[in-house]
Write a protein that holds these residues in place. Structure first.
Motif, PDB file in Angstrom:
ATOM      1  N   VAL A  96       0.865  -1.186   0.000  1.00 16.50           N
ATOM      2  CA  VAL A  96       0.000   0.000   0.000  1.00 16.50           C
ATOM      3  C   VAL A  96       0.897   1.230   0.000  1.00 16.50           C
ATOM      4  CG1 VAL A  96      -1.924   1.184   1.108  1.00 16.50           C
ATOM      5  CG2 VAL A  96      -1.696  -1.304   1.343  1.00 16.50           C
ATOM      6  N   VAL A  97       0.712   2.101  -0.999  1.00 17.52           N
ATOM      7  CA  VAL A  97       1.610   3.242  -1.179  1.00 17.52           C
ATOM      8  C   VAL A  97       0.803   4.525  -1.341  1.00 17.52           C
ATOM      9  CG1 VAL A  97       3.585   4.133  -2.486  1.00 17.52           C
ATOM     10  CG2 VAL A  97       3.142   1.659  -2.446  1.00 17.52           C
ATOM     11  N   GLY A  98       1.252   5.573  -0.655  1.00 14.74           N
ATOM     12  CA  GLY A  98       0.636   6.891  -0.792  1.00 14.74           C
ATOM     13  C   GLY A  98       1.659   7.960  -0.478  1.00 14.74           C
ATOM     14  N   SER A  99       1.284   9.211  -0.693  1.00 21.24           N
ATOM     15  CA  SER A  99       2.183  10.322  -0.394  1.00 21.24           C
ATOM     16  C   SER A  99       1.361  11.552  -0.028  1.00 21.24           C
ATOM     17  CB  SER A  99       3.078  10.641  -1.600  1.00 21.24           C
ATOM     18  OG  SER A  99       2.310  11.184  -2.671  1.00 21.24           O
ATOM     19  N   ARG A 159      -9.831  20.479  -4.508  1.00 23.67           N
ATOM     20  CA  ARG A 159      -9.892  19.029  -4.686  1.00 23.67           C
ATOM     21  C   ARG A 159      -8.767  18.319  -3.939  1.00 23.67           C
ATOM     22  NH1 ARG A 159     -12.969  16.376  -8.534  1.00 23.67           N
ATOM     23  NH2 ARG A 159     -11.325  14.789  -8.440  1.00 23.67           N
ATOM     24  N   GLY A 160      -7.573  18.898  -3.982  1.00 18.74           N
ATOM     25  CA  GLY A 160      -6.452  18.269  -3.288  1.00 18.74           C
ATOM     26  C   GLY A 160      -6.702  18.129  -1.804  1.00 18.74           C
ATOM     27  N   LEU A 161      -7.317  19.151  -1.191  1.00 22.47           N
ATOM     28  CA  LEU A 161      -7.614  19.116   0.238  1.00 22.47           C
ATOM     29  C   LEU A 161      -8.585  17.997   0.579  1.00 22.47           C
ATOM     30  CD1 LEU A 161      -8.085  22.918   1.058  1.00 22.47           C
ATOM     31  CD2 LEU A 161      -6.101  21.483   1.583  1.00 22.47           C
ATOM     32  N   LEU A 162      -9.460  17.655  -0.359  1.00 26.70           N
ATOM     33  CA  LEU A 162     -10.496  16.652  -0.109  1.00 26.70           C
ATOM     34  C   LEU A 162     -10.053  15.237  -0.469  1.00 26.70           C
ATOM     35  CD1 LEU A 162     -13.552  18.724  -1.358  1.00 26.70           C
ATOM     36  CD2 LEU A 162     -12.984  18.182   1.010  1.00 26.70           C
ATOM     37  N   GLY A 163      -8.788  15.098  -0.886  1.00 30.28           N
ATOM     38  CA  GLY A 163      -8.292  13.782  -1.268  1.00 30.28           C
ATOM     39  C   GLY A 163      -8.489  12.699  -0.224  1.00 30.28           C
ATOM     40  N   PRO A 164      -8.172  12.953   1.064  1.00 31.30           N
ATOM     41  CA  PRO A 164      -8.378  11.903   2.071  1.00 31.30           C
ATOM     42  C   PRO A 164      -9.819  11.433   2.170  1.00 31.30           C
ATOM     43  CG  PRO A 164      -6.920  13.595   2.920  1.00 31.30           C
ATOM     44  CD  PRO A 164      -7.463  14.124   1.620  1.00 31.30           C
ATOM     45  N   LEU A 165     -10.774  12.351   2.044  1.00 29.21           N
ATOM     46  CA  LEU A 165     -12.189  11.967   2.096  1.00 29.21           C
ATOM     47  C   LEU A 165     -12.580  11.125   0.893  1.00 29.21           C
ATOM     48  CD1 LEU A 165     -13.990  15.173   3.371  1.00 29.21           C
ATOM     49  CD2 LEU A 165     -14.410  12.866   4.212  1.00 29.21           C
ATOM     50  N   VAL A 166     -12.110  11.525  -0.277  1.00 29.58           N
ATOM     51  CA  VAL A 166     -12.422  10.768  -1.488  1.00 29.58           C
ATOM     52  C   VAL A 166     -11.824   9.371  -1.402  1.00 29.58           C
ATOM     53  CG1 VAL A 166     -12.109  10.663  -3.994  1.00 29.58           C
ATOM     54  CG2 VAL A 166     -12.627  12.854  -2.891  1.00 29.58           C
ATOM     55  N   LEU A 208      -1.223  -1.576  -4.217  1.00 27.73           N
ATOM     56  CA  LEU A 208      -2.384  -0.700  -4.126  1.00 27.73           C
ATOM     57  C   LEU A 208      -1.882   0.732  -3.973  1.00 27.73           C
ATOM     58  CD1 LEU A 208      -5.484  -0.591  -3.945  1.00 27.73           C
ATOM     59  CD2 LEU A 208      -5.282  -1.026  -1.487  1.00 27.73           C
ATOM     60  N   LEU A 209      -2.120   1.554  -4.985  1.00 29.71           N
ATOM     61  CA  LEU A 209      -1.541   2.886  -5.047  1.00 29.71           C
ATOM     62  C   LEU A 209      -2.613   3.954  -4.863  1.00 29.71           C
ATOM     63  CD1 LEU A 209       0.845   2.353  -8.103  1.00 29.71           C
ATOM     64  CD2 LEU A 209       1.324   2.008  -5.672  1.00 29.71           C
ATOM     65  N   PHE A 210      -2.403   4.823  -3.872  1.00 28.81           N
ATOM     66  CA  PHE A 210      -3.316   5.924  -3.588  1.00 28.81           C
ATOM     67  C   PHE A 210      -2.737   7.197  -4.199  1.00 28.81           C
ATOM     68  CE2 PHE A 210      -4.755   3.846   0.690  1.00 28.81           C
ATOM     69  CZ  PHE A 210      -5.371   2.830  -0.025  1.00 28.81           C
ATOM     70  N   VAL A 211      -3.352   7.672  -5.261  1.00 31.66           N
ATOM     71  CA  VAL A 211      -2.855   8.839  -5.990  1.00 31.66           C
ATOM     72  C   VAL A 211      -3.801  10.013  -5.750  1.00 31.66           C
ATOM     73  CG1 VAL A 211      -2.183   9.753  -8.240  1.00 31.66           C
ATOM     74  CG2 VAL A 211      -1.894   7.305  -7.742  1.00 31.66           C
ATOM     75  N   GLY A 212      -3.256  11.092  -5.239  1.00 29.77           N
ATOM     76  CA  GLY A 212      -4.066  12.263  -4.932  1.00 29.77           C
ATOM     77  C   GLY A 212      -3.784  13.417  -5.859  1.00 29.77           C
ATOM     78  N   GLU A 213      -4.300  14.594  -5.476  1.00 33.65           N
ATOM     79  CA  GLU A 213      -4.184  15.779  -6.320  1.00 33.65           C
ATOM     80  C   GLU A 213      -3.479  16.920  -5.602  1.00 33.65           C
ATOM     81  OE1 GLU A 213      -8.076  16.300  -8.649  1.00 33.65           O
ATOM     82  OE2 GLU A 213      -8.562  14.746  -7.164  1.00 33.65           O
ATOM     83  N   ASP A 214      -2.698  16.594  -4.586  1.00 32.09           N
ATOM     84  CA  ASP A 214      -1.927  17.636  -3.924  1.00 32.09           C
ATOM     85  C   ASP A 214      -0.576  17.788  -4.626  1.00 32.09           C
ATOM     86  OD1 ASP A 214      -0.400  15.492  -3.083  1.00 32.09           O
ATOM     87  OD2 ASP A 214      -0.678  15.833  -0.945  1.00 32.09           O
ATOM     88  N   GLU A 215       0.320  18.564  -4.036  1.00 30.42           N
ATOM     89  CA  GLU A 215       1.583  18.875  -4.686  1.00 30.42           C
ATOM     90  C   GLU A 215       2.523  17.684  -4.797  1.00 30.42           C
ATOM     91  OE1 GLU A 215       2.008  19.011  -0.431  1.00 30.42           O
ATOM     92  OE2 GLU A 215       0.549  19.954  -1.775  1.00 30.42           O
ATOM     93  N   THR A 216       2.215  16.586  -4.087  1.00 33.53           N
ATOM     94  CA  THR A 216       3.101  15.412  -4.143  1.00 33.53           C
ATOM     95  C   THR A 216       2.682  14.399  -5.207  1.00 33.53           C
ATOM     96  OG1 THR A 216       1.910  14.017  -2.538  1.00 33.53           O
ATOM     97  CG2 THR A 216       3.447  15.667  -1.651  1.00 33.53           C
ATOM     98  N   ARG A 217       1.721  14.746  -6.019  1.00 34.83           N
ATOM     99  CA  ARG A 217       1.242  13.810  -7.048  1.00 34.83           C
ATOM    100  C   ARG A 217       2.376  13.242  -7.917  1.00 34.83           C
ATOM    101  NH1 ARG A 217      -3.698  12.592  -9.532  1.00 34.83           N
ATOM    102  NH2 ARG A 217      -3.510  11.906 -11.690  1.00 34.83           N
ATOM    103  N   PRO A 218       3.380  14.039  -8.308  1.00 33.51           N
ATOM    104  CA  PRO A 218       4.463  13.457  -9.128  1.00 33.51           C
ATOM    105  C   PRO A 218       5.171  12.282  -8.468  1.00 33.51           C
ATOM    106  CG  PRO A 218       4.537  15.852  -9.241  1.00 33.51           C
ATOM    107  CD  PRO A 218       3.520  15.510  -8.187  1.00 33.51           C
ATOM    108  N   LEU A 219       5.239  12.264  -7.142  1.00 37.32           N
ATOM    109  CA  LEU A 219       5.858  11.124  -6.457  1.00 37.32           C
ATOM    110  C   LEU A 219       5.098   9.838  -6.753  1.00 37.32           C
ATOM    111  CD1 LEU A 219       6.548  12.669  -2.922  1.00 37.32           C
ATOM    112  CD2 LEU A 219       8.200  12.306  -4.771  1.00 37.32           C
TER     113      LEU A 219
END
Length: 331
Positions: A200-203, A293-300, A249-260
């Protein structure tokens, strides 16, 4: 949708939004604080990380998330009457959190607690109790209101008024996220009902949810072996465990760390045929501007993975409520 009570979901989510006036009143009394602590235990500790991440990027005062039990033993030089400590507990009975509240209050720290039980020990122990609907989870809407208001009061977040005008649209938007995620969740559970190891990977502000989902759901609730890795650290050892059939399992969000995470996606899809990418950008949030949208990533992401949890429970015939040790035996 499998085991999804839409009315209950909406009621619980909206109960956090109903706390806005109380949160604003509490935050108004914190103008002199010079440290913020976000304290939890297990899942609530991990749930604090997105808001430590948010505060850390925007305010000049020290912000720390802390494990309740460790804090009581190790202490912190910034835990004084000039600090505020925020806690969360759905049950209001988590012993480690209760002890941490007592520890903080003995040092003059102002304490704030989110919980769903008004007469619980935690609600009674904190200076300011923020009471949601019973069993309301996740705490993100409440923590987002608290942290963005805190930053706004300090002149460090200009979008607060616009954000809170859009937050009432979020609960219904999340129902649509759940509906869209249903076939994704069903397919994942069907494919992985016999899989006993998951990466499980996220950033960024999804790293906390990666940690939480790995430990509190897949391990605690499904007794599955996992490893949880930050997207920035994936290439410093962990990648050597990837094989063609490794569930990643990859959790990809929309904050500034998305490139990671985009880098991890490229690698994992090349070397593992069992890669699952959950990307918040794939889900519409009607009524919410792109800037939030980036702020709401954890909820989504919580909404998406909650659907996976229900389908894993069914496919594996393993109740999400079953425990061998947690709150069952003495430890």
């Amino acid at each position: 949708m499998l085991k999804f009570d839409e009315d209950q979901f909406l009621t619980r989510a909206r109960s956090f939004l109903g706390l806005q006036p109380q949160i604003e009143e509490i935050v108004a009394g914190l103008s002199d604080v010079d440290a913020v602590f976000l304290i939890g235990s297990g899942g609530t500790y991990a749930a604090m990380w997105p808001y430590e991440h948010l505060l850390r990027r925007n305010t000049r005062i020290p912000v720390r998330s802390a494990i309740a039990a460790e804090l009581v033993l190790s202490g912190d030089a910034l835990l004084t009457e000039r600090a505020v400590a925020v806690f969360a507990s759905a049950s209001g009975t988590t012993e480690d959190v209760i002890q941490a509240i007592e520890y903080c209050r003995a040092r003059g720290v102002r304490t704030v607690g989110f919980t769903g039980i008004a007469d619980s020990p935690i609600a009674q122990a904190v200076d300011s109790a923020l009471i949601t609907e019973p069993d309301a989870w996740p705490f993100d809407l409440g923590l987002l209101l608290f942290t963005t208001r805190f930053l706004s009061e300090r002149g460090e977040f200009a979008g607060y008024d616009k954000l809170v005008n859009q937050l009432p649209a979020v609960p219904a938007a999340l129902v649509e996220v759940a509906r869209q995620a249903e076939p994704v969740a069903e397919a994942f559970a069907a494919r992985h009902k016999d899989t006993d190891f998951h990466f499980v990977v996220g950033s960024g502000n999804l790293w906390g949810h990666a940690y939480l989902y790995s430990m509190c759901i897949l391990e605690e609730m499904q007794w599955l072996h996992t490893t949880r890795v930050h997207g920035a650290e994936f290439f410093h050892g962990s990648l050597e465990l990837i094989e063609p059939d490794t569930s990643v399992l990859l959790f990809v969000g929309e904050d500034e760390t998305r490139p990671l995470m985009e880098r991890v996606v490229r690698f994992s899809e090349k070397y593992s045929q069992a890669t699952t990418v959950l990307d918040t950008a794939d889900y519409a949030l009607e009524g919410v501007d792109d800037e939030f949208r980036g702020l709401l990533g954890p909820l989504v992401m919580d909404t998406i993975t909650s659907r996976i949890s229900k389908h894993l429970e069914k496919q594996r015939d393993h109740s999400l409520d079953l425990r061998r040790y947690y709150r069952v035996v003495e430890y």
